[in-house]
Design a protein around this motif. Structure first.
Motif, mmCIF file in Angstrom:
data_model
loop_
_atom_site.group_PDB
_atom_site.id
_atom_site.type_symbol
_atom_site.label_atom_id
_atom_site.label_comp_id
_atom_site.label_asym_id
_atom_site.label_seq_id
_atom_site.Cartn_x
_atom_site.Cartn_y
_atom_site.Cartn_z
ATOM 1 N N LEU A 125 0.804 -1.223 0.000
ATOM 2 C CA LEU A 125 0.000 0.000 0.000
ATOM 3 C C LEU A 125 0.836 1.271 0.000
ATOM 4 C CD1 LEU A 125 -2.760 -1.102 2.530
ATOM 5 C CD2 LEU A 125 -2.916 -1.033 0.034
ATOM 6 N N GLY A 126 2.086 1.157 0.423
ATOM 7 C CA GLY A 126 2.964 2.329 0.466
ATOM 8 C C GLY A 126 2.368 3.448 1.297
ATOM 9 N N ASP A 127 2.538 4.652 0.840
ATOM 10 C CA ASP A 127 2.016 5.823 1.551
ATOM 11 C C ASP A 127 0.506 5.949 1.430
ATOM 12 O OD1 ASP A 127 4.571 6.480 2.320
ATOM 13 O OD2 ASP A 127 4.886 7.863 0.626
ATOM 14 N N LYS A 128 -0.058 5.323 0.412
ATOM 15 C CA LYS A 128 -1.501 5.434 0.189
ATOM 16 C C LYS A 128 -2.288 4.904 1.387
ATOM 17 C CE LYS A 128 -4.891 4.830 -3.426
ATOM 18 N NZ LYS A 128 -5.162 4.325 -4.754
ATOM 19 N N GLY A 129 -1.869 3.766 1.931
ATOM 20 C CA GLY A 129 -2.461 3.235 3.149
ATOM 21 C C GLY A 129 -3.813 2.578 3.017
ATOM 22 N N VAL A 130 -4.513 2.792 1.884
ATOM 23 C CA VAL A 130 -5.839 2.195 1.724
ATOM 24 C C VAL A 130 -6.179 2.061 0.237
ATOM 25 C CG1 VAL A 130 -7.143 4.370 1.842
ATOM 26 C CG2 VAL A 130 -8.221 2.254 2.584
ATOM 27 N N ARG A 131 -6.892 0.986 -0.094
ATOM 28 C CA ARG A 131 -7.459 0.783 -1.433
ATOM 29 C C ARG A 131 -8.901 0.352 -1.217
ATOM 30 N NH1 ARG A 131 -3.699 -0.293 -5.875
ATOM 31 N NH2 ARG A 131 -5.580 -0.310 -7.148
ATOM 32 N N ILE A 132 -9.801 0.891 -2.014
ATOM 33 C CA ILE A 132 -11.222 0.572 -1.878
ATOM 34 C C ILE A 132 -11.764 0.148 -3.236
ATOM 35 C CG2 ILE A 132 -13.518 1.453 -1.295
ATOM 36 C CD1 ILE A 132 -12.117 3.517 0.511
ATOM 37 N N CYS A 133 -12.528 -0.919 -3.234
ATOM 38 C CA CYS A 133 -13.232 -1.365 -4.434
ATOM 39 C C CYS A 133 -14.720 -1.447 -4.094
ATOM 40 C CB CYS A 133 -12.731 -2.729 -4.883
ATOM 41 S SG CYS A 133 -13.604 -3.364 -6.337
ATOM 42 N N VAL A 134 -15.521 -0.792 -4.917
ATOM 43 C CA VAL A 134 -16.965 -0.803 -4.722
ATOM 44 C C VAL A 134 -17.595 -1.503 -5.924
ATOM 45 C CG1 VAL A 134 -19.037 0.623 -4.411
ATOM 46 C CG2 VAL A 134 -16.833 1.390 -3.485
ATOM 47 N N VAL A 135 -18.443 -2.485 -5.656
ATOM 48 C CA VAL A 135 -19.191 -3.162 -6.705
ATOM 49 C C VAL A 135 -20.606 -2.587 -6.674
ATOM 50 C CG1 VAL A 135 -20.026 -5.366 -7.607
ATOM 51 C CG2 VAL A 135 -17.837 -5.262 -6.357
ATOM 52 N N LEU A 136 -21.002 -1.994 -7.795
ATOM 53 C CA LEU A 136 -22.332 -1.385 -7.879
ATOM 54 C C LEU A 136 -23.377 -2.421 -8.269
ATOM 55 C CD1 LEU A 136 -21.345 1.902 -9.763
ATOM 56 C CD2 LEU A 136 -21.549 1.531 -7.298
ATOM 57 N N GLU A 137 -24.651 -2.050 -8.096
ATOM 58 C CA GLU A 137 -25.747 -2.977 -8.405
ATOM 59 C C GLU A 137 -25.747 -3.428 -9.858
ATOM 60 O OE1 GLU A 137 -29.209 -0.873 -7.025
ATOM 61 O OE2 GLU A 137 -29.064 -1.802 -5.054
ATOM 62 N N ASP A 138 -25.215 -2.611 -10.770
ATOM 63 C CA ASP A 138 -25.177 -3.002 -12.189
ATOM 64 C C ASP A 138 -23.864 -3.704 -12.549
ATOM 65 O OD1 ASP A 138 -23.377 -0.931 -12.193
ATOM 66 O OD2 ASP A 138 -24.357 0.213 -13.770
ATOM 67 N N GLU A 139 -23.119 -4.158 -11.518
ATOM 68 C CA GLU A 139 -21.881 -4.915 -11.659
ATOM 69 C C GLU A 139 -20.671 -4.065 -12.064
ATOM 70 O OE1 GLU A 139 -21.866 -8.027 -10.517
ATOM 71 O OE2 GLU A 139 -24.028 -7.876 -10.231
ATOM 72 N N GLN A 140 -20.818 -2.757 -12.171
ATOM 73 C CA GLN A 140 -19.662 -1.891 -12.433
ATOM 74 C C GLN A 140 -18.756 -1.892 -11.195
ATOM 75 O OE1 GLN A 140 -20.205 2.100 -14.146
ATOM 76 N NE2 GLN A 140 -22.383 1.572 -14.238
ATOM 77 N N LEU A 141 -17.462 -1.687 -11.434
ATOM 78 C CA LEU A 141 -16.501 -1.598 -10.352
ATOM 79 C C LEU A 141 -15.945 -0.187 -10.274
ATOM 80 C CD1 LEU A 141 -14.361 -4.811 -10.896
ATOM 81 C CD2 LEU A 141 -16.188 -4.488 -9.251
ATOM 82 N N ILE A 142 -15.823 0.313 -9.062
ATOM 83 C CA ILE A 142 -15.155 1.581 -8.825
ATOM 84 C C ILE A 142 -13.978 1.257 -7.919
ATOM 85 C CG2 ILE A 142 -15.306 3.887 -7.805
ATOM 86 C CD1 ILE A 142 -18.331 3.771 -8.315
ATOM 87 N N ASP A 143 -12.778 1.525 -8.407
ATOM 88 C CA ASP A 143 -11.573 1.257 -7.640
ATOM 89 C C ASP A 143 -10.967 2.579 -7.206
ATOM 90 O OD1 ASP A 143 -9.600 -0.259 -6.466
ATOM 91 O OD2 ASP A 143 -8.516 -0.656 -8.314
ATOM 92 N N MET A 144 -10.782 2.752 -5.909
ATOM 93 C CA MET A 144 -10.249 4.010 -5.388
ATOM 94 C C MET A 144 -8.973 3.765 -4.618
ATOM 95 S SD MET A 144 -13.731 5.645 -3.881
ATOM 96 C CE MET A 144 -14.991 4.424 -3.797
#
Length: 144
Positions: A125-144
């Protein structure tokens, strides 16, 4: 209980492998999780006990209070998304620098897991410290 925790381990392991690739597959904890998943796949075919629960419970648990608080703090933000968020996976650095994967399926506490996927979060993770993945109801992915 071990079969239930295996579901969380499988999701956390696969997501972490997807993010970090070959370098993660050589991680000490990744090898342990992969071995337990493999042992479970063999045992299922032979109708035997699937895994060593003593090993599993070192790396996987139902969400602890801090995990539930984390889920509750981000839920209002995710509720503003359209289409709505269905599942969330959060990789983060712990106080002792282990990389923890929080898996929240349908935002239900009983379908959530806290998995230690590495003993070296800084490496991934380095300095970022966090990764988030959200799966939406229409199966799209949002990676933050």
């Amino acid at each position: 209980m071990s079969r239930y925790l295996l579901a969380g381990i499988k999701i956390a392991y696969e997501y972490t492998c997807e993010l970090f690739g070959e370098s993660y597959s050589e991680d000490k904890v990744a090898k342990i999780l992969r071995n337990q998943l493999y042992q479970a796949s063999i045992a299922d075919k032979k109708d035997k006990e699937c895994v060593d629960y003593k090993i599993i419970k070192q790396y996987a648990s139902l969400p602890v209070k801090a995990s539930i608080e984390l889920k509750n703090s981000i839920k209002p933000i995710l509720d503003t998304l359209q289409p709505k968020a269905r599942h969330v996976i959060i990789l983060h650095d712990s106080a002792d620098h282990k990389m923890i994967c929080e898996v929240f399926l349908c935002f239900m506490d009983f379908m959530s897991f806290t998995i230690c996927v590495s003993e070296d979060a800084i490496k991934y993770l380095g300095d970022k410290g966090v990764r988030i993945c959200v799966v939406l109801e229409d199966e799209q992915l949002i990676d933050m």
